[in-house]
Design an enzyme around this catalytic site. Structure first.
Site, mmCIF file in Angstrom:
data_model
loop_
_atom_site.group_PDB
_atom_site.id
_atom_site.type_symbol
_atom_site.label_atom_id
_atom_site.label_comp_id
_atom_site.label_asym_id
_atom_site.label_seq_id
_atom_site.Cartn_x
_atom_site.Cartn_y
_atom_site.Cartn_z
ATOM 1 N N LYS A 175 49.028 26.751 2.617
ATOM 2 C CA LYS A 175 49.358 28.152 2.317
ATOM 3 C C LYS A 175 48.408 28.583 1.187
ATOM 4 C CE LYS A 175 51.263 32.004 0.859
ATOM 5 N NZ LYS A 175 50.353 32.332 -0.258
ATOM 6 N N GLY A 228 48.948 26.374 -9.442
ATOM 7 C CA GLY A 228 49.270 27.746 -9.841
ATOM 8 C C GLY A 228 49.906 27.772 -11.211
ATOM 9 N N GLU A 250 49.993 21.084 -10.180
ATOM 10 C CA GLU A 250 48.884 21.261 -11.118
ATOM 11 C C GLU A 250 49.005 22.678 -11.643
ATOM 12 O OE1 GLU A 250 46.056 22.596 -12.891
ATOM 13 O OE2 GLU A 250 44.947 22.662 -11.015
ATOM 14 N N LEU A 251 49.438 22.796 -12.888
ATOM 15 C CA LEU A 251 49.885 24.091 -13.412
ATOM 16 C C LEU A 251 48.954 24.592 -14.519
ATOM 17 C CD1 LEU A 251 53.685 23.222 -13.385
ATOM 18 C CD2 LEU A 251 52.291 24.205 -11.547
ATOM 19 N N CYS A 284 42.450 26.932 -15.093
ATOM 20 C CA CYS A 284 43.555 26.289 -15.802
ATOM 21 C C CYS A 284 43.074 25.393 -16.930
ATOM 22 C CB CYS A 284 44.401 25.490 -14.818
ATOM 23 S SG CYS A 284 43.439 24.333 -13.822
ATOM 24 N N GLU A 383 49.111 31.146 -21.910
ATOM 25 C CA GLU A 383 47.912 31.160 -21.070
ATOM 26 C C GLU A 383 47.528 32.591 -20.710
ATOM 27 O OE1 GLU A 383 46.210 28.488 -17.456
ATOM 28 O OE2 GLU A 383 48.168 29.403 -17.100
#
Length: 491
Positions: A175, A228, A250-251, A284, A383
């Site tokens: 997706k 995300g 994985e942020l 990121c 962030e």
């Protein structure tokens, strides 16, 4: 405009909704293609195709060596199509052509590396402490994988997630972000050309609240791997728990880039620029907190500003451009909002600080540098995901570590020093999944990547990544002869 379709069970098909979403070129500010608006019905079809593919003899009877050859063939095709795919990604997300072409030329390495690893997933014989027992372990694919990718590096994230998953024997349903789906749908055609069995690689584009949620909630999906924001990642984690899905997340990050007074100044300035202004800060791993030792802070900041002023903003397809547009209108406004927040908190803007005018599309932000930043200011804690840098001072290693670790994130960090002992001490003390010393923003298919704290769970890349898609099965075989053991006592 090109009108894309979903890729399900080896075929391009229209979405069940009969609807498409305009995908906008951030540089020109106009739609250039349409992507299908997939929904839960499409996810059902894709997951069913993936599950069916994993049961069929074309996949189950295929040796791991043969699977690896398919993957290496796919890597060859990506190498052939790298420039075309890079052009599509630039149209979709506005990042520099040089950046995206570099990623796409490197992308093939994931398929070659994990293709070579596919037939090396060895179990082990255990010298068990029980008499007359032969015990061994084997590794099996976890099942259907839902791979959810972000808009800033779509195909790089496809490689991160899908290469180890497929090497492990899984089928995947991707997706992609609704803001950057085109390149993933183009890539899907290459999996078919490479000879992947239908259903092993599927793509359902659409909105996160529709296709994305349906994928996370689907009972036949065994694992979700997501890149995300930490906010969305937390929601996925909670939802996945309801059906006991495995997750890799994985942020976000708020990475400290730490400069000591014994560093190579030219290299450190270049590293600071790379850490925050490359990719327009939309990464990121951005080194958005620049910690500079007080003894050189004023002089270093002056050199930094002079270098940053030279950055050219403009057309991402132009090789002379250094900074492109912010990808989405919502992200553009978020970056401007954080600049206002920093001003209101008392940080002092010494470069940039607003929109860059005179360019098409209207989503350009000037390279921005704030000084007089306190560690607890929002600009130093949250962030931003844009070209906005906070400069903070520190006295010694202990204070640098304290400030560096004083955020909820732990994805990456940078250290600039000529002292190898200091480099090793800092790499141990910093709570980050990756620590770069005298370099920044380097990645490899060989090196594990992932975060601590709110920056996520699990690891991508390297040998460790493939373990995220495997289950370990223990097998006990009795070799005993004669009368059976007492059935009422644990063996």
């Amino acid at each position: 405009m090109k009108k894309y379709q979903l890729f399900i069970d080896g075929e391009f098909v229209d979405p069940a909704s009969g609807q498409w979403i305009d995908t906008v070129d951030p540089y020109r500010g106009e739609a250039w293609a349409q992507i299908p608006r997939g929904n839960a019905q499409d996810v059902d079809r894709a997951v069913a195709a993936a599950a069916r593919a994993m049961r069929q003899s074309t996949w189950t009877d295929m040796t791991a060596t043969a699977r690896g050859k398919l993957m290496r063939r796919l890597g060859d095709l990506v190498a052939r199509e790298a420039e075309r795919l890079a052009d599509i990604e630039v149209r979709d997300n506005g990042k520099l052509k040089q950046e995206m072409l570099g990623q796409l030329r490197y992308h093939s390495e994931w398929w070659w590396y994990y293709g070579g690893l596919a037939d090396k997933l060895e179990g082990a014989v255990t010298p068990i402490d029980k008499p007359e027992i032969f015990a061994f372990t084997r590794h099996e694919p976890v099942g259907v994988v839902g791979a959810m990718t972000a808009w800033n590096s779509p195909l790089l994230f496809v490689a991160f997630k899908c290469a180890p998953a497929i090497a492990a024997g899984c089928a995947v349903v991707v997706k992609p972000s609704e803001f950057a789906s085109a390149s993933t749908l183009e890539f899907a055609a290459l999996t078919r050309e490479a000879g992947f069995p239908p259903g092993i690689f599927n793509v359902v584009a659409g909105y996160g609240t529709e296709a994305g949620s349906a994928l996370v909630e689907h009972p036949d999906v065994a694992k979700i791997t997501f890149t995300g924001s930490d906010t969305t990642g937390a929601k996925i984690y909670a939802t996945a728990a309801k059906t006991m899905k495995r997750v890799s997340l994985e942020l976000g990050g708020k990475s400290p880039n730490i400069v000591f007074d014994d560093c190579d100044l030219d290299a450190a300035v270049a590293g600071a620029i790379s850490g925050i202004f490359a990719a327009t800060g939309q990464t990121c791993i951005a080194g958005s907190r620049l910690l500079v030792q007080n003894s050189i802070r004023e002089a270093f900041t002056k050199r930094l500003i002079e270098t940053a002023k030279m950055a050219r903003i403009g057309d991402p397809m132009d090789p002379a451009t250094n900074i492109g547009p912010v990808t989405t209108p919502a992200q553009y406004q978020k970056v401007l909002d954080y600049i206002e927040i920093a001003n209101s908190e008392g940080a002092r803007c010494v470069l940039g600080g607003g929109p860059a005018s005179g360019l098409p599309g209207g989503q350009f932000v000037e390279p921005t540098i704030f000084v007089d930043v306190a560690p607890k200011m929002r600009i130093a804690q949250e962030e931003v995901f844009g070209p906005v840098l906070s400069v903070l001072g520190f006295e010694d290693e202990a204070e640098a570590v304290a400030i560096g670790n004083d955020v909820i994130y732990g994805l990456a960090a940078g250290v600039w020093t000529r002292d190898i002992g200091r480099a090793l001490r800092m790499s141990k003390a910093l709570k980050a999944g990756t620590v770069w010393v005298n370099t920044y923003r380097a990645i490899s298919y060989m090196m594990p990547f992932g975060g601590m704290k709110y920056s996520g769970l699990g690891r991508e890349n390297g040998i460790e990544a493939i373990r995220e898609f495997l289950e370990t099965k223990s097998v006990w075989v009795s070799t005993a002869v004669g009368a059976p053991a007492n059935p009422f006592v644990m063996r």
